[in-house]
Design a protein around this motif. Structure first.
Motif, PDB file in Angstrom:
ATOM      1  N   LEU A 162       0.802  -1.029   0.191  1.00 14.00           N
ATOM      2  CA  LEU A 162      -0.057   0.456  -0.077  1.00 14.00           C
ATOM      3  C   LEU A 162       0.825   1.201  -0.106  1.00 14.00           C
ATOM      4  N   THR A 163       2.147   1.154   0.582  1.00 11.27           N
ATOM      5  CA  THR A 163       2.897   2.555   0.569  1.00 11.27           C
ATOM      6  C   THR A 163       3.749   2.466  -0.339  1.00 11.27           C
ATOM      7  N   LEU A 164       4.457   1.406  -0.760  1.00 13.28           N
ATOM      8  CA  LEU A 164       5.307   1.587  -1.742  1.00 13.28           C
ATOM      9  C   LEU A 164       5.133   0.385  -2.859  1.00 13.28           C
ATOM     10  N   PRO A 165       3.962   0.628  -3.656  1.00 14.40           N
ATOM     11  CA  PRO A 165       3.573  -0.516  -4.522  1.00 14.40           C
ATOM     12  C   PRO A 165       4.618  -1.214  -5.544  1.00 14.40           C
ATOM     13  N   ASP A 166       5.375  -0.179  -5.884  1.00 14.71           N
ATOM     14  CA  ASP A 166       6.363  -0.831  -6.782  1.00 14.71           C
ATOM     15  C   ASP A 166       7.577  -1.410  -6.354  1.00 14.71           C
ATOM     16  N   VAL A 167       7.768  -1.679  -4.926  1.00 18.74           N
ATOM     17  CA  VAL A 167       8.728  -2.605  -4.375  1.00 18.74           C
ATOM     18  C   VAL A 167       8.616  -4.202  -4.870  1.00 18.74           C
ATOM     19  N   PHE A 168       7.331  -4.544  -4.865  1.00 19.84           N
ATOM     20  CA  PHE A 168       6.873  -6.066  -5.070  1.00 19.84           C
ATOM     21  C   PHE A 168       5.774  -5.879  -6.260  1.00 19.84           C
ATOM     22  N   GLY A 169       5.835  -6.541  -7.326  1.00 22.51           N
ATOM     23  CA  GLY A 169       4.857  -6.685  -8.246  1.00 22.51           C
ATOM     24  C   GLY A 169       3.905  -7.584  -7.723  1.00 22.51           C
ATOM     25  N   GLU A 170       2.704  -7.558  -8.286  1.00 23.64           N
ATOM     26  CA  GLU A 170       1.694  -8.337  -8.189  1.00 23.64           C
ATOM     27  C   GLU A 170       1.813  -9.792  -8.014  1.00 23.64           C
ATOM     28  N   ASP A 171       2.530 -10.223  -9.106  1.00 19.80           N
ATOM     29  CA  ASP A 171       2.941 -11.690  -8.914  1.00 19.80           C
ATOM     30  C   ASP A 171       4.036 -11.962  -7.870  1.00 19.80           C
ATOM     31  N   GLN A 172       4.761 -11.084  -7.477  1.00 21.75           N
ATOM     32  CA  GLN A 172       5.769 -11.098  -6.396  1.00 21.75           C
ATOM     33  C   GLN A 172       5.168 -11.401  -5.260  1.00 21.75           C
ATOM     34  N   VAL A 173       4.207 -10.482  -5.178  1.00 18.62           N
ATOM     35  CA  VAL A 173       3.250 -10.709  -3.601  1.00 18.62           C
ATOM     36  C   VAL A 173       2.777 -12.087  -3.474  1.00 18.62           C
ATOM     37  N   LYS A 174       2.219 -12.764  -4.547  1.00 21.12           N
ATOM     38  CA  LYS A 174       1.623 -13.933  -4.402  1.00 21.12           C
ATOM     39  C   LYS A 174       2.628 -15.140  -4.013  1.00 21.12           C
ATOM     40  N   ASP A 175       3.851 -14.864  -4.846  1.00 21.41           N
ATOM     41  CA  ASP A 175       4.897 -15.716  -4.622  1.00 21.41           C
ATOM     42  C   ASP A 175       5.621 -15.441  -3.288  1.00 21.41           C
ATOM     43  N   LEU A 176       5.582 -14.183  -2.846  1.00 16.59           N
ATOM     44  CA  LEU A 176       6.030 -14.183  -1.278  1.00 16.59           C
ATOM     45  C   LEU A 176       5.189 -14.733  -0.264  1.00 16.59           C
ATOM     46  N   VAL A 177       3.886 -14.615  -0.583  1.00 15.28           N
ATOM     47  CA  VAL A 177       2.977 -15.180   0.588  1.00 15.28           C
ATOM     48  C   VAL A 177       3.276 -16.777   0.297  1.00 15.28           C
ATOM     49  N   THR A 178       3.365 -17.326  -0.649  1.00 13.58           N
ATOM     50  CA  THR A 178       3.367 -18.895  -0.666  1.00 13.58           C
ATOM     51  C   THR A 178       4.705 -19.161  -0.082  1.00 13.58           C
ATOM     52  N   ARG A 179       5.953 -18.671  -0.421  1.00 16.53           N
ATOM     53  CA  ARG A 179       7.054 -18.859   0.053  1.00 16.53           C
ATOM     54  C   ARG A 179       7.210 -18.455   1.656  1.00 16.53           C
ATOM     55  N   THR A 180       6.570 -17.592   2.227  1.00 13.84           N
ATOM     56  CA  THR A 180       6.317 -17.256   3.661  1.00 13.84           C
ATOM     57  C   THR A 180       5.831 -18.464   4.262  1.00 13.84           C
ATOM     58  N   VAL A 181       4.410 -18.976   3.649  1.00 15.09           N
ATOM     59  CA  VAL A 181       3.630 -19.932   4.296  1.00 15.09           C
ATOM     60  C   VAL A 181       4.722 -21.391   4.249  1.00 15.09           C
ATOM     61  N   GLU A 182       5.390 -21.429   3.056  1.00 15.22           N
ATOM     62  CA  GLU A 182       6.166 -22.761   3.065  1.00 15.22           C
ATOM     63  C   GLU A 182       7.125 -22.757   4.142  1.00 15.22           C
ATOM     64  N   ARG A 183       7.510 -21.675   4.257  1.00 13.20           N
ATOM     65  CA  ARG A 183       8.728 -21.689   5.495  1.00 13.20           C
ATOM     66  C   ARG A 183       8.389 -21.650   6.854  1.00 13.20           C
ATOM     67  N   ILE A 184       7.209 -21.089   6.978  1.00  9.90           N
ATOM     68  CA  ILE A 184       6.569 -21.221   8.622  1.00  9.90           C
ATOM     69  C   ILE A 184       5.796 -22.592   8.617  1.00  9.90           C
ATOM     70  N   LEU A 185       5.274 -23.253   7.702  1.00  9.55           N
ATOM     71  CA  LEU A 185       4.545 -24.549   7.687  1.00  9.55           C
ATOM     72  C   LEU A 185       5.474 -25.580   6.795  1.00  9.55           C
ATOM     73  N   PRO A 186       6.317 -26.028   7.184  1.00  8.66           N
ATOM     74  CA  PRO A 186       7.300 -26.982   6.323  1.00  8.66           C
ATOM     75  C   PRO A 186       6.535 -28.071   6.149  1.00  8.66           C
TER      76      PRO A 186
END
Length: 190
Positions: free
Chosen positions: A166-190
Protein backbone atom coordinates in the motif's frame (compact mmCIF):
# COMPACT_ATOMS: atom_id res chain seq x y z
CA UNK A 1 -28.70 14.90 24.32
CA UNK A 2 -29.21 15.22 20.60
CA UNK A 3 -30.89 12.24 19.03
CA UNK A 4 -28.37 10.80 16.61
CA UNK A 5 -28.78 9.15 13.27
CA UNK A 6 -26.71 5.94 13.34
CA UNK A 7 -26.24 5.92 9.56
CA UNK A 8 -24.94 9.49 9.63
CA UNK A 9 -22.63 8.65 12.53
CA UNK A 10 -21.20 5.71 10.55
CA UNK A 11 -20.80 7.96 7.48
CA UNK A 12 -18.91 10.50 9.59
CA UNK A 13 -16.61 7.80 10.96
CA UNK A 14 -16.02 6.50 7.44
CA UNK A 15 -15.23 10.06 6.35
CA UNK A 16 -12.77 10.32 9.25
CA UNK A 17 -11.05 7.16 7.99
CA UNK A 18 -10.69 8.72 4.55
CA UNK A 19 -9.32 11.95 6.03
CA UNK A 20 -6.79 9.98 8.09
CA UNK A 21 -5.65 8.08 5.00
CA UNK A 22 -5.23 11.21 2.89
CA UNK A 23 -4.28 13.94 5.37
CA UNK A 24 -2.85 11.97 8.29
CA UNK A 25 -3.75 12.35 11.94
CA UNK A 26 -2.86 16.05 11.99
CA UNK A 27 -5.35 16.69 9.21
CA UNK A 28 -8.21 15.04 11.10
CA UNK A 29 -10.46 17.89 12.18
CA UNK A 30 -14.20 18.09 12.58
CA UNK A 31 -14.30 20.52 9.67
CA UNK A 32 -12.33 18.11 7.43
CA UNK A 33 -14.66 15.24 8.36
CA UNK A 34 -17.73 17.38 7.65
CA UNK A 35 -16.32 18.34 4.26
CA UNK A 36 -15.42 14.75 3.37
CA UNK A 37 -18.86 13.49 4.46
CA UNK A 38 -20.51 16.38 2.58
CA UNK A 39 -22.55 17.45 5.60
CA UNK A 40 -23.03 20.92 7.08
CA UNK A 41 -20.14 22.35 9.07
CA UNK A 42 -20.52 21.47 12.73
CA UNK A 43 -22.17 18.10 12.14
CA UNK A 44 -19.23 15.97 13.32
CA UNK A 45 -18.91 17.99 16.51
CA UNK A 46 -22.54 17.11 17.29
CA UNK A 47 -21.73 13.40 17.03
CA UNK A 48 -18.35 13.18 18.74
CA UNK A 49 -17.38 14.68 22.07
CA UNK A 50 -13.79 15.36 21.00
CA UNK A 51 -11.18 14.68 18.37
CA UNK A 52 -9.89 11.85 20.58
CA UNK A 53 -13.37 10.31 20.52
CA UNK A 54 -13.38 10.52 16.73
CA UNK A 55 -9.94 8.90 16.51
CA UNK A 56 -11.05 6.08 18.81
CA UNK A 57 -14.28 5.53 16.89
CA UNK A 58 -12.37 5.42 13.60
CA UNK A 59 -10.03 2.78 15.03
CA UNK A 60 -12.95 0.55 15.93
CA UNK A 61 -14.73 1.10 12.62
CA UNK A 62 -11.69 0.12 10.55
CA UNK A 63 -11.70 -3.30 12.16
CA UNK A 64 -15.42 -3.69 11.56
CA UNK A 65 -14.87 -3.00 7.87
CA UNK A 66 -11.82 -5.28 7.62
CA UNK A 67 -13.71 -8.30 8.94
CA UNK A 68 -14.60 -10.85 6.26
CA UNK A 69 -18.27 -11.37 5.58
CA UNK A 70 -20.09 -14.61 6.37
CA UNK A 71 -19.75 -15.87 2.78
CA UNK A 72 -15.96 -15.37 2.85
CA UNK A 73 -15.70 -17.19 6.16
CA UNK A 74 -17.84 -20.06 4.90
CA UNK A 75 -15.74 -20.34 1.73
CA UNK A 76 -12.57 -20.43 3.81
CA UNK A 77 -13.83 -23.55 5.55
CA UNK A 78 -14.27 -25.41 2.24
CA UNK A 79 -11.61 -27.74 0.94
CA UNK A 80 -8.70 -29.53 2.50
CA UNK A 81 -6.96 -28.33 5.64
CA UNK A 82 -3.42 -28.23 4.36
CA UNK A 83 -0.58 -25.83 3.66
CA UNK A 84 -1.95 -24.94 0.21
CA UNK A 85 -5.21 -23.87 1.84
CA UNK A 86 -3.24 -21.64 4.23
CA UNK A 87 -1.49 -20.08 1.20
CA UNK A 88 -4.88 -19.37 -0.43
CA UNK A 89 -6.22 -17.86 2.79
CA UNK A 90 -3.17 -15.62 3.19
CA UNK A 91 -3.41 -14.42 -0.43
CA UNK A 92 -7.11 -13.68 0.08
CA UNK A 93 -6.28 -11.86 3.32
CA UNK A 94 -3.62 -9.67 1.72
CA UNK A 95 -5.96 -8.90 -1.20
CA UNK A 96 -8.94 -8.12 1.08
CA UNK A 97 -6.95 -5.80 3.32
CA UNK A 98 -5.25 -4.15 0.35
CA UNK A 99 -8.66 -3.51 -1.21
CA UNK A 100 -9.51 -1.28 1.77
CA UNK A 101 -6.42 0.85 1.18
CA UNK A 102 -7.71 3.94 2.95
CA UNK A 103 -8.70 1.91 6.00
CA UNK A 104 -5.31 0.30 6.36
CA UNK A 105 -3.46 3.58 5.81
CA UNK A 106 -5.74 5.20 8.39
CA UNK A 107 -4.94 2.36 10.78
CA UNK A 108 -1.23 3.05 10.33
CA UNK A 109 -1.88 6.71 11.15
CA UNK A 110 -3.86 5.68 14.22
CA UNK A 111 -1.07 3.36 15.37
CA UNK A 112 1.40 6.24 15.19
CA UNK A 113 -1.04 8.54 16.97
CA UNK A 114 -1.54 5.86 19.66
CA UNK A 115 2.08 6.31 20.71
CA UNK A 116 1.02 9.76 21.99
CA UNK A 117 -2.53 9.04 23.14
CA UNK A 118 -2.96 6.44 25.90
CA UNK A 119 -6.73 6.08 25.40
CA UNK A 120 -6.31 5.40 21.69
CA UNK A 121 -3.45 3.01 22.46
CA UNK A 122 -5.70 1.11 24.86
CA UNK A 123 -8.50 0.82 22.30
CA UNK A 124 -6.19 -0.28 19.48
CA UNK A 125 -4.33 -2.71 21.74
CA UNK A 126 -7.59 -4.31 22.84
CA UNK A 127 -8.95 -4.43 19.30
CA UNK A 128 -5.80 -5.83 17.70
CA UNK A 129 -5.22 -8.33 20.51
CA UNK A 130 -8.81 -9.56 20.07
CA UNK A 131 -8.30 -9.80 16.30
CA UNK A 132 -5.10 -11.83 16.70
CA UNK A 133 -6.82 -14.13 19.22
CA UNK A 134 -9.83 -14.57 16.92
CA UNK A 135 -7.47 -15.54 14.11
CA UNK A 136 -5.68 -18.03 16.35
CA UNK A 137 -8.98 -19.53 17.52
CA UNK A 138 -10.31 -19.77 13.97
CA UNK A 139 -7.11 -21.38 12.72
CA UNK A 140 -6.99 -23.97 15.48
CA UNK A 141 -10.73 -24.76 15.40
CA UNK A 142 -10.79 -25.12 11.62
CA UNK A 143 -8.11 -27.80 11.68
CA UNK A 144 -5.60 -25.91 9.55
CA UNK A 145 -1.97 -26.96 10.05
CA UNK A 146 0.15 -25.08 12.53
CA UNK A 147 -0.28 -23.70 16.01
CA UNK A 148 -0.86 -20.32 17.67
CA UNK A 149 2.71 -19.23 16.94
CA UNK A 150 2.17 -20.04 13.26
CA UNK A 151 -0.77 -17.64 13.20
CA UNK A 152 1.13 -14.87 14.98
CA UNK A 153 4.13 -15.16 12.64
CA UNK A 154 1.83 -15.15 9.59
CA UNK A 155 -0.01 -12.15 11.04
CA UNK A 156 3.24 -10.21 11.40
CA UNK A 157 4.55 -11.18 7.97
CA UNK A 158 1.30 -10.47 6.11
CA UNK A 159 0.84 -7.12 7.86
CA UNK A 160 4.22 -5.87 6.72
CA UNK A 161 3.61 -7.18 3.21
CA UNK A 162 0.38 -5.17 3.14
CA UNK A 163 2.28 -2.08 4.32
CA UNK A 164 4.75 -2.50 1.43
CA UNK A 165 1.95 -3.09 -1.05
CA UNK A 166 0.00 0.00 0.00
CA UNK A 167 2.78 2.47 0.71
CA UNK A 168 5.42 1.48 -1.86
CA UNK A 169 3.52 -0.58 -4.45
CA UNK A 170 6.44 -0.70 -6.88
CA UNK A 171 8.73 -2.58 -4.46
CA UNK A 172 7.02 -5.90 -5.21
CA UNK A 173 4.90 -6.62 -8.28
CA UNK A 174 1.57 -8.40 -8.08
CA UNK A 175 3.06 -11.77 -9.05
CA UNK A 176 5.86 -11.28 -6.53
CA UNK A 177 3.32 -10.68 -3.75
CA UNK A 178 1.62 -14.02 -4.35
CA UNK A 179 5.01 -15.76 -4.59
CA UNK A 180 6.16 -14.12 -1.34
CA UNK A 181 2.99 -15.23 0.43
CA UNK A 182 3.47 -18.77 -0.85
CA UNK A 183 7.13 -18.91 0.17
CA UNK A 184 6.40 -17.38 3.58
CA UNK A 185 3.76 -20.00 4.33
CA UNK A 186 6.06 -22.76 3.06
CA UNK A 187 8.81 -21.66 5.43
CA UNK A 188 6.49 -21.25 8.41
CA UNK A 189 4.63 -24.50 7.69
CA UNK A 190 7.26 -26.90 6.31
Amino acid sequence: MVRQNLARRAALIDAAIEVLAVEGARGLTFRAVDARAEVPTGTASNYFASRDDLLTQAGGRIYERLQPDAQTIAASLAGPRDRERVVQLMIELVDRISAFRSGYLALLELRLEATRRPELRAVLTERIRADVQANIDYHLESGLPGDATTVVVLYLAMNWLVVERLTLPDVFGEDQVKDLVTRTVERILP
